[in-house]
Enzyme design. Sequence first.
Site, mmCIF file in Angstrom:
data_model
loop_
_atom_site.group_PDB
_atom_site.id
_atom_site.type_symbol
_atom_site.label_atom_id
_atom_site.label_comp_id
_atom_site.label_asym_id
_atom_site.label_seq_id
_atom_site.Cartn_x
_atom_site.Cartn_y
_atom_site.Cartn_z
ATOM 1 N N SER A 259 0.843 -1.181 -0.061
ATOM 2 C CA SER A 259 -0.020 0.049 0.075
ATOM 3 C C SER A 259 0.946 1.317 -0.067
ATOM 4 O O SER A 259 2.212 1.048 0.264
ATOM 5 C CB SER A 259 -0.710 -0.072 1.064
ATOM 6 O OG SER A 259 -0.325 0.223 2.278
ATOM 7 N N LYS A 260 0.387 2.264 0.027
ATOM 8 C CA LYS A 260 1.091 3.683 0.015
ATOM 9 C C LYS A 260 2.124 3.917 0.985
ATOM 10 O O LYS A 260 2.874 4.399 0.838
ATOM 11 C CB LYS A 260 0.049 5.078 0.080
ATOM 12 C CG LYS A 260 -0.767 5.192 -1.239
ATOM 13 C CD LYS A 260 -0.388 6.562 -1.718
ATOM 14 C CE LYS A 260 -1.221 7.092 -2.772
ATOM 15 N NZ LYS A 260 -0.556 7.294 -4.235
ATOM 16 N N ARG A 261 1.738 3.154 2.137
ATOM 17 C CA ARG A 261 2.697 3.448 3.259
ATOM 18 C C ARG A 261 4.244 2.853 2.864
ATOM 19 O O ARG A 261 4.831 3.010 3.735
ATOM 20 C CB ARG A 261 1.946 3.240 4.623
ATOM 21 C CG ARG A 261 1.629 1.822 4.865
ATOM 22 C CD ARG A 261 0.977 1.554 6.148
ATOM 23 N NE ARG A 261 0.724 0.186 5.926
ATOM 24 C CZ ARG A 261 1.533 -0.834 6.415
ATOM 25 N NH1 ARG A 261 2.522 -0.454 6.765
ATOM 26 N NH2 ARG A 261 0.967 -2.004 6.211
ATOM 27 N N ASP A 269 2.352 6.095 -9.084
ATOM 28 C CA ASP A 269 3.229 6.912 -7.936
ATOM 29 C C ASP A 269 4.763 6.890 -8.349
ATOM 30 O O ASP A 269 5.253 7.777 -8.202
ATOM 31 C CB ASP A 269 3.088 5.820 -6.492
ATOM 32 C CG ASP A 269 1.796 6.008 -5.969
ATOM 33 O OD1 ASP A 269 0.956 6.965 -6.049
ATOM 34 O OD2 ASP A 269 1.613 5.113 -5.214
#
Length: 368
Positions: A259-261, A269
């Site tokens: 995920s983004k984290r 991204d």
Amino acid sequence: MAQYYTTMNLKSRFAPSPTGYLHLGNARTALFAWLAARSMNGTFILRLEDTDQQRSPDIYEKALLEDLQWFGIDWDEGPDRGGDHGPYRQMERLPLYDAYYAQLQTAGQAYPCYCSADDLAAERAVQRSAGKAPRYGGRCRYLSAEARAAREAAGMRPTLRFHIPDQGTLSVPDLVWGERHYALADLGDFVIRRSDGSPAFFFANAIDDALMGVNLVLRGEDHLTNTPRQILILQALGLPVPDYGHLPLLLGADGQPLSKRHGASSLRDLQHRGYLPAAVLNYLARLGHHYSATGFLDSVALAQGFALTQISRAPSHFDMVQLQHWQHEAVQSLDDAAVWNWLAPHLQDKVPTGREMSFVAAARANIV
Ligand code: GLU
Ligand code: ZN
């Protein structure tokens, strides 16, 4: 294992649901399916599984095509360029499925089910309390024509269920996981058409693959449990069954779903952060596939070195440090003019005109 393709006629596809920006796990799936096709001089199809209309706004379709193009993946047939097996958006294919529902019903291999959500929940509760795995018990299997007519007259809208044989075992070969066996009685009669008339995901997906001549399906491990049902549907319809290979999940470095984290979770991204597509290609191609070459490869060499037998069964871990290594390699593989084109938008006139190439030569080693 059945092999329906030779190196001459392999046809693989990527079949994303355009419900968001392309996740790196799906980008890797697309890449493997594309490398498989390109490694064997085969055909690669892009098909959009857009039946989830609430979650498939047009912006995501556009973004998906752009992201794949940025990545360097091309397709021989697809929604934007057509082909002999279209349409390539599932929403435009809905009328095609009717003949297959009818064929199954005529053969007694599918039947309408009028059970309500409450009926089904109650059935499952009883099964669970008896320590059994919940599955549809077949209540509507043998309704008489009159009983069906009465329910239709009362305005009930049925689902359509696939009639599973009561006995027997299905063996399901998988290019990555090997052969698995399923007791048919455990599967339960499953829904292939919802009461609103829309197809179950795995029904449309299997029919489309067959009609498009797809003979190799590479997709995420999350679809493993759909495969026995898809094979049963195709066999019942006398349609060809592709070879399936399920790719282990792509996780973050900490073992959690990516995920983004973890720094980045979508191809977009990475693009926005300045990574070169060649860096991402080299890294993702090696996440779950073994290459004997350890150095930077262009996409032709990546395809040449790709083999279905080299796909790993272990989950892969996406690590920004590794990506950074490939970014460095990718930059070194560019000539000075290409490095300049890549850097120029970020330098905002800081390099005097005429000095670009000497700037690149000096900066090259320190670029990443
Ligand atoms: N639309 C499905 C997905 O995005 C496709 C699965 C498949 O490749 O068969 O997960
Ligand atoms: Zn029923």
